[in-house]
Design an enzyme around this catalytic site. Structure first.
Site, PDB file in Angstrom:
ATOM      1  N   ALA A 109       1.273  14.207 -22.923  1.00 34.33           N
ATOM      2  CA  ALA A 109       0.728  12.658 -23.264  1.00 34.33           C
ATOM      3  C   ALA A 109       1.673  12.169 -24.476  1.00 34.33           C
ATOM      4  O   ALA A 109       1.991  10.921 -24.497  1.00 34.33           O
ATOM      5  CB  ALA A 109      -0.495  12.876 -23.693  1.00 34.33           C
ATOM      6  N   TYR A 136       0.627  -1.145  -0.122  1.00 32.12           N
ATOM      7  CA  TYR A 136      -0.100   0.088   0.075  1.00 32.12           C
ATOM      8  C   TYR A 136       0.821   1.353  -0.014  1.00 32.12           C
ATOM      9  O   TYR A 136       0.672   2.321  -0.728  1.00 32.12           O
ATOM     10  CB  TYR A 136      -0.970  -0.010   1.270  1.00 32.12           C
ATOM     11  N   ASP A 166       1.412  19.533 -20.887  1.00 32.92           N
ATOM     12  CA  ASP A 166       0.613  18.418 -20.948  1.00 32.92           C
ATOM     13  C   ASP A 166       1.229  17.492 -21.897  1.00 32.92           C
ATOM     14  O   ASP A 166       1.307  17.632 -23.025  1.00 32.92           O
ATOM     15  CB  ASP A 166      -0.832  18.828 -21.273  1.00 32.92           C
ATOM     16  N   PHE A 200      -6.535  20.055 -24.626  1.00 33.50           N
ATOM     17  CA  PHE A 200      -7.257  18.789 -24.853  1.00 33.50           C
ATOM     18  C   PHE A 200      -8.819  18.681 -23.968  1.00 33.50           C
ATOM     19  O   PHE A 200      -8.640  19.883 -23.186  1.00 33.50           O
ATOM     20  CB  PHE A 200      -6.395  17.736 -24.200  1.00 33.50           C
ATOM     21  N   ASP A 201      -9.649  18.140 -24.426  1.00 38.56           N
ATOM     22  CA  ASP A 201     -10.942  18.107 -24.023  1.00 38.56           C
ATOM     23  C   ASP A 201     -10.882  18.023 -22.528  1.00 38.56           C
ATOM     24  O   ASP A 201     -11.820  18.876 -21.911  1.00 38.56           O
ATOM     25  CB  ASP A 201     -12.025  17.217 -24.736  1.00 38.56           C
ATOM     26  N   HIS A 235     -19.340  14.592 -26.018  1.00 35.67           N
ATOM     27  CA  HIS A 235     -19.173  13.646 -27.127  1.00 35.67           C
ATOM     28  C   HIS A 235     -19.058  12.354 -26.897  1.00 35.67           C
ATOM     29  O   HIS A 235     -19.423  11.427 -27.526  1.00 35.67           O
ATOM     30  CB  HIS A 235     -17.877  14.028 -28.043  1.00 35.67           C
ATOM     31  N   LYS A 259      -0.589   6.952 -23.440  1.00 32.03           N
ATOM     32  CA  LYS A 259      -0.134   7.362 -24.891  1.00 32.03           C
ATOM     33  C   LYS A 259       1.319   7.068 -24.824  1.00 32.03           C
ATOM     34  O   LYS A 259       1.606   5.767 -24.893  1.00 32.03           O
ATOM     35  CB  LYS A 259      -0.369   8.903 -25.007  1.00 32.03           C
TER      36      LYS A 259
HETATM   37  C1  LIG Z   1      -5.297  11.758 -23.556  1.00 32.48           C
HETATM   38  C2  LIG Z   1      -4.964  12.820 -23.160  1.00 32.48           C
HETATM   39  C3  LIG Z   1      -5.324  13.536 -21.723  1.00 32.48           C
HETATM   40  C4  LIG Z   1      -6.040  12.872 -20.984  1.00 32.48           C
HETATM   41  O1  LIG Z   1      -5.502  11.651 -20.533  1.00 32.48           O
HETATM   42  P1  LIG Z   1      -6.466  10.491 -20.023  1.00 32.48           P
HETATM   43  O2  LIG Z   1      -5.484   9.496 -19.803  1.00 32.48           O
HETATM   44  O3  LIG Z   1      -7.339   9.863 -21.306  1.00 32.48           O
HETATM   45  O4  LIG Z   1      -7.166  10.671 -18.889  1.00 32.48           O
HETATM   46  C5  LIG Z   1      -4.822  14.868 -21.668  1.00 32.48           C
HETATM   47  N1  LIG Z   1      -4.133  15.482 -22.793  1.00 32.48           N
HETATM   48  C6  LIG Z   1      -3.868  15.029 -23.941  1.00 32.48           C
HETATM   49  C7  LIG Z   1      -2.973  15.798 -24.861  1.00 32.48           C
HETATM   50  C8  LIG Z   1      -4.336  13.594 -24.247  1.00 32.48           C
HETATM   51  O5  LIG Z   1      -4.051  13.170 -25.358  1.00 32.48           O
END
Ligand SMILES: *Cc1c(COP(=O)(O)O)cnc(C)c1O
Length: 459
Positions: A216, A72, A214, A124-125, A449, A257
């Site tokens: 990813a 844990y 960000d 990103f969304d 969406h 990603k």
């Molecule tokens: C996928 C993504 C996110 C969110 O990540 P999740 O793992 O899907 O929650 C944030 N920013 C970018 C650029 C992404 O491609």
């Protein structure tokens, strides 16, 4: 003769996939309310809905899973992961989360407050969702070139420095940080140049604002810097990644990603006070600070994945497959966001279904048509995703209307790419027969969406 290019891996395990008939797909489209997120995966032949968490892990990653420490608190797996992240990024403080949006939720709970303004390049969304749900505002400062899908630009994900400076100059007191998404997913998986990151960093220093990436697809971004930007050809991906992160204060990461795992995320930062401020939210929303929503075994697999995917051969295999698909589309004259980005093709629905009015969501209609044609599932990155203005509640038709076809990492072969290209061509050839699109029957107030229900317009 020169040997052709081939993948930097071979296949050890396979998963059967199934074709369907057009009649079956017609029925399934009705049942899913023309929202492909609502399809069952068995109803899909080639799945391009996302490259998120859909990649194939390597034998080394599966081996690492067996070594997971499920304690844990203080698990060895956490320290493995933390050491890898710190080695690649230079960030000393790490909080694991169950995915990228959770990293946003935890960090933004500490940093974002009502009325704040967060400038960046095409948020990103989920990033935008986590900003707007806190009654703050995301301001898109992407370069205008990104809006012209046919314009070739090596770094179409870049931040417009003038737009950013205007926000910082006029509303700087409301800005808690600047966020740069690498690569710029929403603009088409487009990279951001090192030069641009450096300029953003200089502006942030000038206005005393922290900078968050960000991240990813930071490794894909590093690949583009290496292959397109002057002075980087001889640097390794790891050296370039480190140089990028040296310009930032912290990062949020969707490990689904470029982490090459099926689930996971993290926050990393050089600021102890951010770590201290965010950790309570991590414990509250995710889990204790040394696992934050991840299994020990998954942290070990992620540590290996981060290492593997910051090697040139891996990235070259991946990005050249996307470029292979793009070259097929070029052959057929199909318009997409040019030049193709790192993880996906973004078909320009506006230029394909020219007779469908924007109020009837051309890119969503194209998504439906491609599924109907061949059981290929893409994802609308357009007017439905753009959602409504939080104040006026009007649909946001100002951006681009794409059908995004993501390519999963190490999953499909170039034969699958040929099938995707042929199916798109068939839809393209009968594009003038499609005159009507879709209408919204039901939608959620936020991130609509995923769950929106649609029906053919005019019926
Ligand atoms: C996928 C993504 C996110 C969110 O990540 P999740 O793992 O899907 O929650 C944030 N920013 C970018 C650029 C992404 O491609």
């Amino acid at each position: 003769m020169e040997l052709p290019f081939a993948e930097s891996w071979k296949i050890k395990m396979v998963e059967p996939i199934r074709k369907s008939t057009r009649e079956e797909r017609e029925q399934w489209l009705k049942e899913c309310d023309y929202n492909v997120f609502m399809l069952k995966s068995e109803q899909v032949y080639i799945d391009c809905i996302t490259d998120s968490g859909t990649g194939a892990m390597s034998d080394r990653q599966w081996a690492a899973m067996m070594m997971g420490d499920e304690s844990y608190a203080g698990a060895r797996s956490f320290f493995n992961l933390k050491e890898t992240i710190t080695r690649i990024t230079g960030f000393e403080y790490v909080l694991p989360t169950h995915q990228g949006r959770a990293a946003e939720n935890v960090l933004f709970s500490y940093l974002v407050h009502e009325g704040d303004i967060i400038p960046g390049n095409s948020h990103f969304d989920t990033t935008k969702g986590h900003i707007e749900s806190r009654k703050a505002f995301a301001v898109d400062c992407t370069i205008d070139e990104a809006k012209d899908t046919q314009l070739e630009h090596p770094f179409k994900g870049n931040v417009d420095i003038n737009k950013l400076e205007k926000v910082l100059k006029e509303q700087g007191d409301k800005v808690p940080f600047v966020i740069v998404t690498i690569t710029n997913n929403t603009a088409g998986g487009q990279p951001v140049s090192m030069q641009n990151l450096r300029e953003v960093n200089v502006l942030c220093e000038k206005y005393k604002k922290p900078l968050i990436f960000d991240s990813a697809r930071f490794a894909e971004n590093a690949y583009f810097i290496k292959t397109r930007e002057e002075g980087y050809a001889d640097k390794t991906i790891k050296e370039i990644a480190r140089e990028m992160f040296d310009l930032a204060d912290g990062m949020t990461m969707s490990s689904k990603k470029d982490g090459l795992v099926n689930m996971g995320g993290f926050i990393a930062t050089r600021h102890k006070d951010w770590y201290e401020g965010a950790k309570g939210f991590c414990i509250c929303f995710e889990g204790f600070v040394t696992y934050g929503g991840m299994n020990g075994r998954d942290m070990d697999a992620l540590a290996v994945g981060l290492d593997e995917n910051t090697e040139f051969d891996m990235l070259e295999t991946r990005i050249r497959q996307v470029q292979y698909l793009a070259s097929k589309l070029d052959e057929y004259g199909i318009p997409y966001q040019r030049p193709v980005g790192g993880h996906a093709i973004f078909l320009d629905a506006d230029k394909i279904l020219t007779e469908v009015p924007k109020e009837e969501f051309p890119a969503q209609m194209l998504t439906v048509e491609l599924y109907r044609e061949a059981g290929i599932r893409g994802c609308e990155i357009g007017y439905i995703l753009a959602d409504r203005d939080p104040v006026t509640r009007e649909n946001r038709f100002g951006g681009l209307d794409f059908l995004r076809l993501c390519i999963a990492r190490r999953v499909y072969t170039n034969n699958h790419m040929d099938v995707i290209a042929a199916a798109i061509k068939n839809v393209y050839d009968r594009r003038h027969e499609v005159k009507r699109g879709l209408k919204i029957v039901w939608e959620a107030p936020l991130l609509r969406h995923f769950t929106v229900k649609l029906a053919p317009a005019g019926e």
